[in-house]
Design an enzyme around this catalytic site. Structure first.
Site, PDB file in Angstrom:
ATOM      1  N   ASN A   1     105.456  21.093  -0.214  1.00 46.26           N
ATOM      2  CA  ASN A   1     105.801  21.956  -1.350  1.00 46.26           C
ATOM      3  C   ASN A   1     106.626  21.209  -2.395  1.00 46.26           C
ATOM      4  O   ASN A   1     106.414  21.383  -3.598  1.00 46.26           O
ATOM      5  CB  ASN A   1     106.575  23.187  -0.875  1.00 46.26           C
ATOM      6  CG  ASN A   1     105.657  24.258  -0.309  1.00 46.26           C
ATOM      7  OD1 ASN A   1     104.441  24.151  -0.403  1.00 46.26           O
ATOM      8  ND2 ASN A   1     106.247  25.288   0.278  1.00 46.26           N
TER       9      ASN A   1
ATOM     10  N   ARG B   1      95.109  25.514  -2.358  1.00 45.90           N
ATOM     11  CA  ARG B   1      96.296  25.926  -1.598  1.00 45.90           C
ATOM     12  C   ARG B   1      95.999  27.287  -0.984  1.00 45.90           C
ATOM     13  O   ARG B   1      95.393  28.145  -1.637  1.00 45.90           O
ATOM     14  CB  ARG B   1      97.547  26.027  -2.479  1.00 45.90           C
ATOM     15  CG  ARG B   1      97.923  24.801  -3.285  1.00 45.90           C
ATOM     16  CD  ARG B   1      97.706  23.490  -2.623  1.00 45.90           C
ATOM     17  NE  ARG B   1      98.360  23.332  -1.336  1.00 45.90           N
ATOM     18  CZ  ARG B   1      98.203  22.288  -0.575  1.00 45.90           C
ATOM     19  NH1 ARG B   1      97.414  21.301  -0.932  1.00 45.90           N
ATOM     20  NH2 ARG B   1      98.828  22.210   0.570  1.00 45.90           N
TER      21      ARG B   1
ATOM     22  N   GLU C   1     105.373  21.441   5.758  1.00 51.96           N
ATOM     23  CA  GLU C   1     105.199  22.479   4.740  1.00 51.96           C
ATOM     24  C   GLU C   1     106.229  22.338   3.621  1.00 51.96           C
ATOM     25  O   GLU C   1     105.899  22.370   2.441  1.00 51.96           O
ATOM     26  CB  GLU C   1     105.344  23.880   5.361  1.00 51.96           C
ATOM     27  CG  GLU C   1     104.276  24.254   6.387  1.00 51.96           C
ATOM     28  CD  GLU C   1     102.873  24.283   5.821  1.00 51.96           C
ATOM     29  OE1 GLU C   1     102.693  24.204   4.590  1.00 51.96           O
ATOM     30  OE2 GLU C   1     101.927  24.362   6.620  1.00 51.96           O
TER      31      GLU C   1
HETATM   32  N1  LIG Z   1     109.685  23.204  -3.690  1.00 49.67           N
HETATM   33  C1  LIG Z   1     109.095  24.072  -4.516  1.00 49.67           C
HETATM   34  N2  LIG Z   1     109.261  24.001  -5.870  1.00 49.67           N
HETATM   35  C2  LIG Z   1     108.658  24.855  -6.712  1.00 49.67           C
HETATM   36  N3  LIG Z   1     107.857  25.871  -6.296  1.00 49.67           N
HETATM   37  C3  LIG Z   1     107.656  26.023  -4.982  1.00 49.67           C
HETATM   38  C4  LIG Z   1     108.257  25.149  -4.009  1.00 49.67           C
HETATM   39  N4  LIG Z   1     107.883  25.555  -2.785  1.00 49.67           N
HETATM   40  C5  LIG Z   1     107.094  26.624  -2.959  1.00 49.67           C
HETATM   41  N5  LIG Z   1     106.948  26.925  -4.272  1.00 49.67           N
HETATM   42  C6  LIG Z   1     106.177  28.068  -4.832  1.00 49.67           C
HETATM   43  O1  LIG Z   1     105.960  29.007  -3.796  1.00 49.67           O
HETATM   44  C7  LIG Z   1     104.559  29.260  -3.623  1.00 49.67           C
HETATM   45  C8  LIG Z   1     104.252  29.545  -2.171  1.00 49.67           C
HETATM   46  O2  LIG Z   1     104.487  28.387  -1.354  1.00 49.67           O
HETATM   47  P1  LIG Z   1     103.663  28.243   0.000  1.00 49.67           P
HETATM   48  O3  LIG Z   1     103.997  26.943   0.623  1.00 49.67           O
HETATM   49  O4  LIG Z   1     103.849  29.466   0.821  1.00 49.67           O
HETATM   50  O5  LIG Z   1     102.156  28.237  -0.504  1.00 49.67           O
HETATM   51  P2  LIG Z   1     101.380  27.071  -1.289  1.00 49.67           P
HETATM   52  O6  LIG Z   1     102.143  25.802  -1.220  1.00 49.67           O
HETATM   53  O7  LIG Z   1     101.012  27.556  -2.629  1.00 49.67           O
HETATM   54  O8  LIG Z   1     100.070  26.927  -0.418  1.00 49.67           O
HETATM   55  P3  LIG Z   1      99.958  26.161   1.001  1.00 49.67           P
HETATM   56  O9  LIG Z   1     101.340  25.877   1.482  1.00 49.67           O
HETATM   57  O10 LIG Z   1      99.234  27.119   1.872  1.00 49.67           O
HETATM   58  O11 LIG Z   1      99.183  24.954   0.739  1.00 49.67           O
HETATM   59  C9  LIG Z   1     103.866  28.046  -4.218  1.00 49.67           C
HETATM   60  O12 LIG Z   1     102.566  28.330  -4.652  1.00 49.67           O
HETATM   61  C10 LIG Z   1     104.813  27.664  -5.363  1.00 49.67           C
HETATM   62  O13 LIG Z   1     104.558  28.451  -6.510  1.00 49.67           O
HETATM   63 MG   LIG Z   2     102.922  25.047   0.563  1.00 48.87          MG
END
Ligand SMILES: Nc1ncnc2c1ncn2[C@@H]1O[C@H](COP(=O)(O)OP(=O)(O)OP(=O)(O)O)[C@@H](O)[C@H]1O
Ligand SMILES: [Mg+2]
Lengths: 103, 151
Positions: B52, B106, B48
Site C-alpha cells: 500500500n 487492485r 499488504e
Molecule cells: N499507505 C497508503 N497511502 C495512501 N492511501 C492508501 C494507503 N494504504 C491504503 N490506501 C487507500 O486505501 C484503499 C484500500 O486499501 P486496501 O489495501 O484495502 O486495498 P487496495 O490496496 O486498493 O487493493 P489490494 O490491497 O487488494 O490490492 C486503497 O485503495 C487506497 O486508496
Molecule cells: Mg492494498
C-alpha cells in the site's frame, strides 16, 4: 511466468511468492497470451505457491473480468487452506471454481 | 524491560523490496517461537501494508518506507509508515473491496487481510502527510508452554 497453452486453455503455474512484484509480470504476460491465442479458459495452478497476498487475488480477479467478457471461464487448482481462505474472503469463490485436483 | 526487543527498517519504496520487508519481519519474530501459520499471517499483513505504501502512498515514486517492530513478552507490534499522499477517509478505505485503483487490478482486500491475520489494526493518516499502519499480534495464543504443565 511458467505457463502452458492447450488450444484455447491457458494454465498459469503461479510463482512461489505471489505478491505485487510478481503479479505485475503475470498480468502483462497472461493478457498478452489471452489475446494472441484466443484463450477462453484460464487455470491458475497454486501448486508451487507458498505466499500470496491481495495482489495475487487482484491478478486473478482481473483475469476473470477479462475472460468473462470473452465468454470464458477461470478456475484454480492446488490451492492450500490459506489461499482458499483468502479466495473465500474476497468473494472470488462465488465467481470461480476451486478444484482439488487438476481437471 | 527484559523481554523486549526492537528493530527499525528503512528502505526504498520499490516493489522488489516487498519480499525483503516481510522476510525481515519474519526473521525478527523468530525469538517468539511462532508457528508456521503465525509467520505466514505476519508476512501477509506486512506485505499488504508495504505494498500500500508503494502503490498508494508514493504512487510509484521511490521514497522511504519505515517499519518499526517491537516484541514485548509474547506480543509483536509492527508499524509501517510512509510519508506519502495519505488517506482522505480511513474508515471507507478499510471497508472490504474498497479500492481507489481498480484499474490496476487492485482487489481492495489489503486492510481486510491485515485485520483477519493480525489481532489488532489501527490506521492513522493525514492527506498530504502520510500514513502509519499499526498492527499487533499475540504469538502462541492457545499454546501451552511445556514448563507450565505439571510433569
Ligand atoms: N499507505 C497508503 N497511502 C495512501 N492511501 C492508501 C494507503 N494504504 C491504503 N490506501 C487507500 O486505501 C484503499 C484500500 O486499501 P486496501 O489495501 O484495502 O486495498 P487496495 O490496496 O486498493 O487493493 P489490494 O490491497 O487488494 O490490492 C486503497 O485503495 C487506497 O486508496
Ligand atoms: Mg492494498
Amino acid at each position: 511466468m511458467k505457463y502452458q497453452v492447450q488450444e484455447n486453455c491457458l494454465t498459469i503455474f503461479l510463482p512461489k511468492e505471489l505478491d505485487h512484484h510478481n503479479a505485475e509480470e503475470i498480468r502483462k504476460e497472461s493478457d498478452h497470451l489471452i489475446e494472441r491465442n484466443h484463450i477462453r479458459y484460464v487455470i491458475f495452478d497454486f501448486a508451487d505457491t507458498i505466499f500470496c497476498d491481495s495482489s495475487g487475488i487482484g491478478v486473478i480477479m482481473g483475469r476473470y473480468k477479462r475472460i468473462y467478457m470473452l465468454g470464458g471461464e477461470v478456475c484454480a487448482v492446488h490451492a492450500n487452506e490459506r489461499m482458499k481462505k483468502m479466495l473465500v474472503m474476497s468473494g472470488v469463490t462465488k465467481i470461480m471454481q476451486i478444484y482439488e485436483e487438476e481437471k | 524491560m527484559e523481554n523486549t526487543n526492537e528493530m527499525q527498517l528503512i528502505f526504498d519504496s520499490r516493489s522488489s523490496n516487498e519480499s525483503f520487508a516481510r522476510v525481515t519481519v519474519a526473521a525478527f519474530m523468530t525469538s517468539l517461537n511462532p508457528t508456521v501459520e503465525e509467520v505466514s499471517d505476519v508476512k501477509t499483513a506486512v506485505s499488504e501494508a508495504v505494498t500500500n505504501a508503494v502503490i498508494h502512498g508514493y504512487e510509484g515514486e521511490v521514497k522511504d518506507v519505515i517499519i518499526r517492530c517491537r516484541t514485548e513478552e509474547r506480543t509483536l507490534y509492527i508499524e509501517v509508515e510512509d510519508k506519502g499522499k495519505g488517506i482522505e477517509d480511513v474508515e471507507a478505505a478499510m471497508e472490504p473491496l474498497f479500492t481507489t485503483k481498480p484499474d490496476l487490478d487492485r482487489s481492495g482486500m489489503g486492510f481486510s487481510f491485515m485485520e483477519a491475520f493480525m489481532d489488532e489494526l489501527e490506521v492513522e493518516s493525514k492527506p498530504g502527510e502520510g500514513t502509519v499502519v499499526r498492527m499487533k499480534k499475540i504469538i502462541g495464543k492457545g499454546r501451552k508452554l511445556w514448563t507450565t504443565q505439571s510433569l
